[in-house]
Motif scaffolding. Structure first.
Motif, PDB file in Angstrom:
ATOM      1  N   PRO A 143       0.858  -1.192   0.000  1.00  0.00           N
ATOM      2  CA  PRO A 143       0.000   0.000   0.000  1.00  0.00           C
ATOM      3  C   PRO A 143       0.894   1.243   0.000  1.00  0.00           C
ATOM      4  CG  PRO A 143      -0.820  -1.639   1.540  1.00  0.00           C
ATOM      5  CD  PRO A 143       0.531  -2.120   1.097  1.00  0.00           C
ATOM      6  N   ALA A 144       0.709   2.104  -0.993  1.00  0.00           N
ATOM      7  CA  ALA A 144       1.767   3.037  -1.366  1.00  0.00           C
ATOM      8  C   ALA A 144       1.506   4.477  -0.969  1.00  0.00           C
ATOM      9  CB  ALA A 144       1.992   2.966  -2.873  1.00  0.00           C
ATOM     10  N   THR A 145       2.602   5.171  -0.661  1.00  0.00           N
ATOM     11  CA  THR A 145       2.575   6.620  -0.510  1.00  0.00           C
ATOM     12  C   THR A 145       3.043   7.312  -1.782  1.00  0.00           C
ATOM     13  OG1 THR A 145       4.814   6.612   0.418  1.00  0.00           O
ATOM     14  CG2 THR A 145       2.969   6.533   1.971  1.00  0.00           C
ATOM     15  N   GLU A 146       3.764   6.582  -2.645  1.00  0.00           N
ATOM     16  CA  GLU A 146       4.247   7.148  -3.904  1.00  0.00           C
ATOM     17  C   GLU A 146       4.142   6.112  -5.014  1.00  0.00           C
ATOM     18  OE1 GLU A 146       7.455  10.562  -2.583  1.00  0.00           O
ATOM     19  OE2 GLU A 146       8.231   8.671  -3.382  1.00  0.00           O
ATOM     20  N   SER A 148       5.131  17.069 -18.504  1.00  0.00           N
ATOM     21  CA  SER A 148       4.343  16.669 -17.337  1.00  0.00           C
ATOM     22  C   SER A 148       3.202  17.664 -17.187  1.00  0.00           C
ATOM     23  CB  SER A 148       5.223  16.659 -16.076  1.00  0.00           C
ATOM     24  OG  SER A 148       5.893  17.898 -15.923  1.00  0.00           O
ATOM     25  N   VAL A 149       2.303  17.403 -16.230  1.00  0.00           N
ATOM     26  CA  VAL A 149       1.122  18.254 -16.069  1.00  0.00           C
ATOM     27  C   VAL A 149       1.024  18.680 -14.609  1.00  0.00           C
ATOM     28  CG1 VAL A 149      -1.391  18.393 -16.285  1.00  0.00           C
ATOM     29  CG2 VAL A 149      -0.062  17.087 -17.971  1.00  0.00           C
ATOM     30  N   ASP A 150       1.102  19.963 -14.371  1.00  0.00           N
ATOM     31  CA  ASP A 150       1.049  20.512 -13.015  1.00  0.00           C
ATOM     32  C   ASP A 150      -0.387  20.643 -12.509  1.00  0.00           C
ATOM     33  OD1 ASP A 150       3.769  20.690 -12.830  1.00  0.00           O
ATOM     34  OD2 ASP A 150       3.877  22.851 -13.192  1.00  0.00           O
ATOM     35  N   ASP A 151      -0.491  20.970 -11.208  1.00  0.00           N
ATOM     36  CA  ASP A 151      -1.770  21.326 -10.563  1.00  0.00           C
ATOM     37  C   ASP A 151      -2.786  20.199 -10.604  1.00  0.00           C
ATOM     38  OD1 ASP A 151      -0.766  23.926 -10.056  1.00  0.00           O
ATOM     39  OD2 ASP A 151      -1.317  24.542 -12.081  1.00  0.00           O
ATOM     40  N   GLN A 152      -2.319  18.969 -10.383  1.00  0.00           N
ATOM     41  CA  GLN A 152      -3.224  17.827 -10.292  1.00  0.00           C
ATOM     42  C   GLN A 152      -3.269  17.344  -8.841  1.00  0.00           C
ATOM     43  OE1 GLN A 152      -3.134  14.881 -13.776  1.00  0.00           O
ATOM     44  NE2 GLN A 152      -1.031  15.633 -13.744  1.00  0.00           N
ATOM     45  N   THR A 153      -4.438  17.418  -8.229  1.00  0.00           N
ATOM     46  CA  THR A 153      -4.607  16.940  -6.863  1.00  0.00           C
ATOM     47  C   THR A 153      -6.080  16.628  -6.631  1.00  0.00           C
ATOM     48  OG1 THR A 153      -4.236  17.430  -4.505  1.00  0.00           O
ATOM     49  CG2 THR A 153      -4.903  19.272  -5.933  1.00  0.00           C
ATOM     50  N   ASP A 154      -6.333  15.707  -5.716  1.00  0.00           N
ATOM     51  CA  ASP A 154      -7.711  15.443  -5.289  1.00  0.00           C
ATOM     52  C   ASP A 154      -7.888  15.766  -3.813  1.00  0.00           C
ATOM     53  OD1 ASP A 154      -6.305  13.399  -4.102  1.00  0.00           O
ATOM     54  OD2 ASP A 154      -7.495  11.768  -4.942  1.00  0.00           O
ATOM     55  N   GLY A 155      -6.927  16.494  -3.243  1.00  0.00           N
ATOM     56  CA  GLY A 155      -6.989  16.847  -1.830  1.00  0.00           C
ATOM     57  C   GLY A 155      -6.395  15.795  -0.916  1.00  0.00           C
ATOM     58  N   ARG A 156      -6.024  14.654  -1.473  1.00  0.00           N
ATOM     59  CA  ARG A 156      -5.403  13.575  -0.683  1.00  0.00           C
ATOM     60  C   ARG A 156      -4.045  13.189  -1.247  1.00  0.00           C
ATOM     61  NH1 ARG A 156      -9.594   8.935   0.729  1.00  0.00           N
ATOM     62  NH2 ARG A 156      -8.562   9.117   2.751  1.00  0.00           N
ATOM     63  N   ALA A 157      -3.884  13.389  -2.539  1.00  0.00           N
ATOM     64  CA  ALA A 157      -2.619  13.096  -3.198  1.00  0.00           C
ATOM     65  C   ALA A 157      -2.395  14.138  -4.282  1.00  0.00           C
ATOM     66  CB  ALA A 157      -2.620  11.692  -3.797  1.00  0.00           C
ATOM     67  N   THR A 158      -1.127  14.317  -4.645  1.00  0.00           N
ATOM     68  CA  THR A 158      -0.744  15.320  -5.633  1.00  0.00           C
ATOM     69  C   THR A 158       0.241  14.684  -6.606  1.00  0.00           C
ATOM     70  OG1 THR A 158      -1.038  17.108  -4.029  1.00  0.00           O
ATOM     71  CG2 THR A 158       0.356  17.583  -5.940  1.00  0.00           C
ATOM     72  N   PHE A 172       3.180  10.339  -8.268  1.00  0.00           N
ATOM     73  CA  PHE A 172       1.958  10.378  -7.455  1.00  0.00           C
ATOM     74  C   PHE A 172       2.392  10.292  -6.006  1.00  0.00           C
ATOM     75  CE2 PHE A 172      -0.964   8.044  -4.807  1.00  0.00           C
ATOM     76  CZ  PHE A 172      -2.222   8.557  -5.103  1.00  0.00           C
ATOM     77  N   SER A 173       1.979  11.245  -5.175  1.00  0.00           N
ATOM     78  CA  SER A 173       2.431  11.286  -3.790  1.00  0.00           C
ATOM     79  C   SER A 173       1.273  11.598  -2.856  1.00  0.00           C
ATOM     80  CB  SER A 173       3.513  12.355  -3.622  1.00  0.00           C
ATOM     81  OG  SER A 173       3.965  12.418  -2.286  1.00  0.00           O
ATOM     82  N   VAL A 174       1.061  10.731  -1.878  1.00  0.00           N
ATOM     83  CA  VAL A 174       0.070  10.987  -0.840  1.00  0.00           C
ATOM     84  C   VAL A 174       0.487  12.238  -0.066  1.00  0.00           C
ATOM     85  CG1 VAL A 174      -0.882  10.104   1.336  1.00  0.00           C
ATOM     86  CG2 VAL A 174      -0.681   8.593  -0.656  1.00  0.00           C
ATOM     87  N   ASP A 175      -0.438  13.163   0.129  1.00  0.00           N
ATOM     88  CA  ASP A 175      -0.103  14.453   0.735  1.00  0.00           C
ATOM     89  C   ASP A 175       0.334  14.328   2.184  1.00  0.00           C
ATOM     90  OD1 ASP A 175      -0.732  15.760  -1.635  1.00  0.00           O
ATOM     91  OD2 ASP A 175      -2.799  16.167  -1.034  1.00  0.00           O
ATOM     92  N   ASP A 176      -0.311  13.452   2.941  1.00  0.00           N
ATOM     93  CA  ASP A 176      -0.025  13.341   4.370  1.00  0.00           C
ATOM     94  C   ASP A 176       0.117  11.866   4.748  1.00  0.00           C
ATOM     95  OD1 ASP A 176       0.274  13.620   7.071  1.00  0.00           O
ATOM     96  OD2 ASP A 176      -1.781  14.320   7.450  1.00  0.00           O
ATOM     97  N   PRO A 177       1.292  11.288   4.550  1.00  0.00           N
ATOM     98  CA  PRO A 177       1.478   9.866   4.873  1.00  0.00           C
ATOM     99  C   PRO A 177       1.175   9.546   6.335  1.00  0.00           C
ATOM    100  CG  PRO A 177       3.295  10.666   3.526  1.00  0.00           C
ATOM    101  CD  PRO A 177       2.495  11.868   3.919  1.00  0.00           C
ATOM    102  N   ALA A 178       1.389  10.525   7.229  1.00  0.00           N
ATOM    103  CA  ALA A 178       1.142  10.274   8.652  1.00  0.00           C
ATOM    104  C   ALA A 178      -0.335  10.008   8.943  1.00  0.00           C
ATOM    105  CB  ALA A 178       1.626  11.473   9.475  1.00  0.00           C
ATOM    106  N   SER A 179      -1.223  10.385   8.021  1.00  0.00           N
ATOM    107  CA  SER A 179      -2.653  10.141   8.209  1.00  0.00           C
ATOM    108  C   SER A 179      -3.022   8.670   8.057  1.00  0.00           C
ATOM    109  CB  SER A 179      -3.456  10.955   7.180  1.00  0.00           C
ATOM    110  OG  SER A 179      -3.260  10.428   5.870  1.00  0.00           O
ATOM    111  N   GLY A 180      -2.115   7.881   7.492  1.00  0.00           N
ATOM    112  CA  GLY A 180      -2.390   6.472   7.250  1.00  0.00           C
ATOM    113  C   GLY A 180      -2.984   6.188   5.884  1.00  0.00           C
TER     114      GLY A 180
END
Length: 453
Positions: A113-116, A164-174, A180-188
């Motif tokens: 289960p990935a953060t990136e 590449s394409v900037d400004d892509q996020t769903d509020g949880r990952a960017t 692809f990177s989870v914004d807050d890995p500490a959230s689980g």
């Protein structure tokens, strides 16, 4: 060097802020010790690789205007186009119609289960064609991501500008350029599964088509760590890899990431491409000033340049460039230890590694960097790392020997302190692997041991 990976610094700063990181403190030092001891006892892999590359693989996906192609190398091509779309190139302002077909992979449930997640592809795009790679997935709580663009790519730059394409996020990952990177890995929150969608484009009425031989991604959840456990040296071996300096190109073709000053990634790529016996054709280099030494390095910079990122350090674009040479495979992945890297080198496979460090953290480098690529070509009898470091004054100075313990740490850590004492990111073992279509049995086993098939 810094420009080639500057958005890694932005990513690191974002993660640090999300984690409440700041200047060095006793609690940060305690976290450092905890991460080190935890990593030492961890046996589960933190990286999952999944690549589609066989005729059977291509049949398992969902086509829309595409079909599998058997050929010498199985791939996917446009069959009967699914439709026509207008594309406005953001870097030229030109709007043109393009026929397209798509192929969507099966859902891959990552063993990690990935953060990136970083995608890679190997393809041929004849003039008048290009491709786009997208990713969509499901988070660990069952919610879904939108489709994110991971890259719009062509081998050349005459039809569209590779981007590449900037400004892509769903509020949880960017999406940070190519990651692809989870914004807050500490959230689980983690990405549990994903699909890749490949869209192939060509000019209306044309018979040419892109051909994609390999498509996949590296998903990872590397634990936070400021230091990593020391590994035991393995057998010594050094590979005969060509040596090229990026610094002799400073000031040349500044439209490609300010010239050679920031060409560590394409320079490293060119070294390994030529190690495998591939070189650009004379006609490929005709645009380069004949007074310039090593024109193939200028060519590599142009062919890896990301017009949105405004640099040559896009990881998948470098791998895709390497795979444009006949019979070559290339991926972006992460390794978990120097032991894995030693196994690859013993099998005859050099690697391009990404690291960041202060000047005093790598004895003999003579510089510090927020992000730099170099080519690992061997290990000494004492286990020290032999690297072709493109950040050298000339080709004769490229071969370096770096202390094992220092090099191991700056490459594998995910957190570090910058010159201001703030916590920023490290790459956690990122590397590019390039190898031929028909590797030796030993090379095949070494690749399989690090999850590459």
């Amino acid at each position: 060097m810094a420009r080639a990976t500057s958005r890694r610094t932005v990513l690191g700063a974002a993660i640090a802020v999300a984690a409440g990181a700041g200047a060095l403190s006793s609690s940060a030092a305690a976290a450092d010790r905890s991460a080190t001891s935890g990593a030492a006892g961890r046996t589960a892999r933190s990286v999952d690789n999944r690549f589609w590359s066989s005729y059977t693989d291509w049949h398992r996906g969902t086509p829309d205007g595409t079909r599998p192609s058997a050929g010498r190398r199985a791939g996917v091509v446009i069959a009967r186009p699914a439709g026509t779309v207008e594309y406005t190139d953001p870097h030229t302002g030109r709007t043109e119609p393009w026929e397209y077909g798509s192929w969507t992979s099966p859902v891959h449930r990552s063993t990690v289960p990935a953060t990136e997640v970083v995608a890679s592809w190997n393809a041929r795009t004849p003039p008048g064609t290009w491709l786009q790679v997208e990713l969509a997935g499901t988070y660990s709580d069952g919610s879904a991501t939108p489709w994110f663009v991971m890259g719009r790519w062509a081998a050349g730059d005459e039809d569209i500008k590779r981007t590449s394409v900037d400004d892509q996020t769903d509020g949880r990952a960017t999406i940070w350029t190519d990651t692809f990177s989870v914004d807050d890995p500490a959230s689980g929150v983690r990405l549990s599964s994903y699909r890749l969608r490949l869209t192939l484009y060509r000019r209306p009425g044309a018979r040419l088509t892109p051909v994609v031989w390999r498509l996949g991604a590296m998903a990872s959840d590397v634990p936070d760590r400021f230091t990593v456990p020391a590994s035991e040296p393995g057998p010594a071996r050094e590979l005969a890899v060509p040596r090229y300096s990026q610094n002799i190109h400073i000031g040349r073709y500044p439209e490609y990431d300010n010239g050679g000053e920031a060409w560590c990634s394409p320079t490293s790529s060119q070294m390994i491409i030529e190690y495998w016996g591939r070189r650009p054709r004379a006609e490929d280099l005709a645009w380069v000033d004949p007074a310039f030494d090593d024109p193939q390095v200028c060519h590599a910079a142009r062919q890896t340049f990301d017009h949105q990122y405004d640099g040559c350090g896009n990881w998948p674009f470098n791998a895709a460039y390497a795979a444009t040479y006949p019979g070559m495979n290339a991926v972006v992945t992460r390794l978990s230890s120097l032991t894995e890297l030693e196994r690859l080198v013993r099998a005859g496979i050099p690697a391009i590694t990404s690291q960041s460090f202060l000047k005093e953290e790598l004895t003999g480098a003579g510089y510090g960097t927020a992000g730099h690529l170099m080519t690992v070509i061997g290990f000494t009898p004492d286990g020290d790392v032999i690297a072709n470091d493109p950040a050298s004054p000339g080709n004769d100075a490229v071969r370096r020997v770096y202390r094992r313990r220092e090099w191991e740490n700056i490459w594998l850590r995910t957190k570090r302190y910058n010159a201001s004492g703030r916590v920023v990111s490290g790459t956690g073992g990122v590397c590019y692997l390039y190898w031929p279509e028909h590797p030796s049995p030993a090379q095949r086993r070494a690749l399989a041991a690090v999850g590459i098939h």
